[in-house]
Design an enzyme around this catalytic site. Structure first.
Site, PDB file in Angstrom:
ATOM      1  N   LYS A   1       0.832  -1.195   0.000  1.00 10.46           N
ATOM      2  CA  LYS A   1       0.000   0.000   0.000  1.00 10.46           C
ATOM      3  C   LYS A   1       0.873   1.253   0.000  1.00 10.46           C
ATOM      4  CE  LYS A   1      -3.988   1.766   2.680  1.00 10.46           C
ATOM      5  NZ  LYS A   1      -4.860   1.456   3.848  1.00 10.46           N
TER       6      LYS A   1
ATOM      7  N   SER B   1      -9.728   1.402   3.020  1.00 11.43           N
ATOM      8  CA  SER B   1      -8.846   2.265   2.236  1.00 11.43           C
ATOM      9  C   SER B   1      -7.777   1.491   1.463  1.00 11.43           C
ATOM     10  CB  SER B   1      -8.154   3.280   3.162  1.00 11.43           C
ATOM     11  OG  SER B   1      -7.255   2.632   4.057  1.00 11.43           O
TER      12      SER B   1
ATOM     13  N   SER C   1     -10.242  -1.248   6.942  1.00 12.35           N
ATOM     14  CA  SER C   1      -9.571  -0.937   5.687  1.00 12.35           C
ATOM     15  C   SER C   1      -8.813  -2.095   5.054  1.00 12.35           C
ATOM     16  CB  SER C   1      -8.619   0.246   5.878  1.00 12.35           C
ATOM     17  OG  SER C   1      -9.348   1.426   6.101  1.00 12.35           O
TER      18      SER C   1
END
Length: 549
Positions: free
Chosen positions: A112, A193, A217
């Protein structure tokens, strides 16, 4: 057939390669595993047997990323050194110096875009405010991946600032990366997310990916993208040089297509770190559990698994999910698990009022002390949340005010950070609701190994107390299911073929037990393979092997 023969020899095949005379040119193109579903075991055996190289694998993944880049925006940057790193690993493997380096050696993984790397890639959290900003060193997570032999393939897109900027935006959007979309229905909201990580893992843009979670997330983008996600206990994985929201709730975890692959990746990143004092709470002082060994077919046997019916939210919109969930309970029983049905979690109704003030106060403090202050280069000289907000509102590509900065403004207006008495009063009260009156109390009072619910109904309680949760594919919306927009109005939030999942949550640092349960359930159901994405890359290893540099 060479592939099937070598596959049975196991990971010790390196020492046998000269005798076997295995070379890629002798392998039929049909022998390569499909990258849409390839497991680590398949990739590991193929690499060790000489069927393909890490360069081949890296080239194939890069091609797959590029194929869907304009449509899905799942990856923000590809590591410009990925192929040279892969070539070095291939050379070590050829010289038989890589055989003892572990199962992830030479395997490409996406991380990420809030996990810092000291290399030629940016670490942006999706914002132009961090483009060109360089950390003093690798994050501990990146360093652990490199030590395990992982090729850090690139940075996955995300909901900007891990979804803690705006009250009016869409999951998977960042100014730097654009709008991530899921692959299972047209213009699919990918959830956030860790949106890019979920999409990338699901359609084979890398073997697996890392996400981060503060509240949902990892779990949410995993279940809507038909993969396995493990949100570890806070403290099992380091957050050092991961762009923060909350030191009390942030954690880094794996997102993969199978439970076993997620367990492999968790094993590589778990462990204590002197730069993150939360990892000192890890109770395994000598050696971490063997998370891969926890993947056993009888993992349900003897487990007590609880169903808090009060947290189920029946409605017309959830009817296919709830039907699949009831069938899943029968699967658990068939594996000799005891289902403890219909008990109360009283604290679940009392936690909502404190979530935003707590996370806002945390970010107000932590984004400076845990990230900005550890930068070697900081082009815009941003050191506080207030300065970050000012930059965001003035930089046109940040799309303010269409996408507001209200969460930041609220934190600034409240006027207290996470060292203040106001914060600690709210935080300790919320911990009581989520812990003794919440998930930890329910586990203890009912002598449970885990709590099970549909994944979309089990996020906040584990998030607040920092306990682990794992999601596994459970099913999908029917083909005649109506489409509906997300809250921002730019994507499809629900519709036909949209995947959903089942989640198992446990006590602090109970990942080993949860993996046992999740793996056994996965092996009995194997749902992932029954749900096909509408968008998927075409490049496979057979298109790359033997084509040169």
């Amino acid at each position: 057939m060479i592939f099937s023969t070598v596959f049975k020899l196991g990971l010790g095949v390196c020492s046998l390669l000269p005798a076997l005379g295995v070379v890629s040119a002798t392998v039929r193109r049909d022998d390569f595993p499909s990258l849409l579903d390839a497991t680590l075991d398949e990739l590991r055996h193929g690499l060790d047997a000489g069927l393909f190289t890490s360069v081949d694998l890296t080239k194939a993944y890069i091609a797959r990323i590029q194929e869907v880049a304009d449509e899905l925006h799942a990856v923000n940057e590809i590591n410009p050194d990925a192929l040279s790193i892969a070539a070095r690993m291939d050379a070590a493997r050829k010289n038989k110096t890589a055989c003892s380096r572990g199962p992830l050696y030479g395997i490409p993984v996406l991380i990420k875009d809030n996990i810092a790397t000291l290399d030629k890639m940016n670490n942006t959290a999706g914002s132009f405010a961090l483009v060109g900003a360089q950390p003093k060193e690798d994050s501990t997570i990146a360093a652990k991946l490199r030590k395990a032999g992982v090729i850090i393939l690139g940075k996955a897109n995300l909901s900007q600032w891990a979804n803690w900027r705006s009250s009016n935006t869409s999951s998977g959007w960042s100014a730097y990366g654009g709008q991530t979309k899921g692959a299972y229905l047209r213009d699919q909201d990918p959830s956030g997310s860790s949106s890019g990580s979920g999409v990338s893992s699901s359609i084979g843009l890398a073997w697996a990916a890392l996400g981060t979670e503060t509240d949902g997330s990892i779990i949410s983008p995993s279940y809507v993208n038909n993969i396995v996600g493990i949100k570890p206990s806070v403290g099992l994985t380091s957050r050092y040089l991961v762009v923060p929201i909350s030191s009390h709730q942030d954690t880094v975890g794996p997102m993969a297509r199978t439970v076993k692959d997620a367990a492999y990746l968790l094993s590589a990143i778990a462990g204590a770190d002197k730069n993150d004092n939360y990892t000192s709470a890890i109770p395994f002082k000598e050696r971490l559990p063997d998370y891969v060994a926890a993947c056993k077919d009888d993992g349900l046997s003897g487990k007590r698994i609880g169903v808090p019916r009060g947290l189920l939210t029946p409605s017309q919109d959830t009817s296919p999910l709830l039907q699949a969930f009831e069938k899943a309970l029968e699967v658990l029983r068939s594996g000799n698990a005891t289902i403890v049905d219909d008990f109360e979690i009283p604290g679940s109704e009392k936690i909502g009022k404190f979530i935003e003030p707590i996370l806002g106060a945390d970010m107000l403090t932590d984004v400076a002390s845990h990230y900005f202050n550890h930068l070697k280069t900081n082009p815009y000289n941003i050191t506080t949340l207030k300065q970050l907000q000012s930059f965001t509102q003035k930089f046109p590509k940040e799309e303010w005010p269409v996408r507001d900065t209200q969460l930041w403004q609220d934190a600034i207006d409240r006027g207290f950070d996470n060292t203040s008495p106001e914060f600690w009063s709210m935080y300790t009260e919320q911990l009581e609701f989520a812990g003794p009156q919440g998930i930890l109390g329910a586990l203890k009072n009912n002598s449970l190994d885990a709590i099970v619910l549909p994944s979309e109904m089990l996020n906040s309680l584990p998030a607040i107390v920092g306990s682990p949760i794992i999601t596994v594919p459970l099913g999908k919306r029917p083909d005649d299911w109506p489409e509906s927009k997300n809250g921002f109005g730019n994507l499809i939030g629900d519709g036909p073929n949209l995947p959903f999942g089942i989640a198992f949550a446990g006590d602090l640092f109970s990942e080993e037990k949860l993996i046992e349960i999740a793996y056994a359930f996965e092996q009995k159901t194997k749902v992932r393979g029954t749900i096909q994405p509408l968008v998927k890359p075409k490049t496979e290893l057979r298109d790359v092997v033997g084509t040169g540099s």
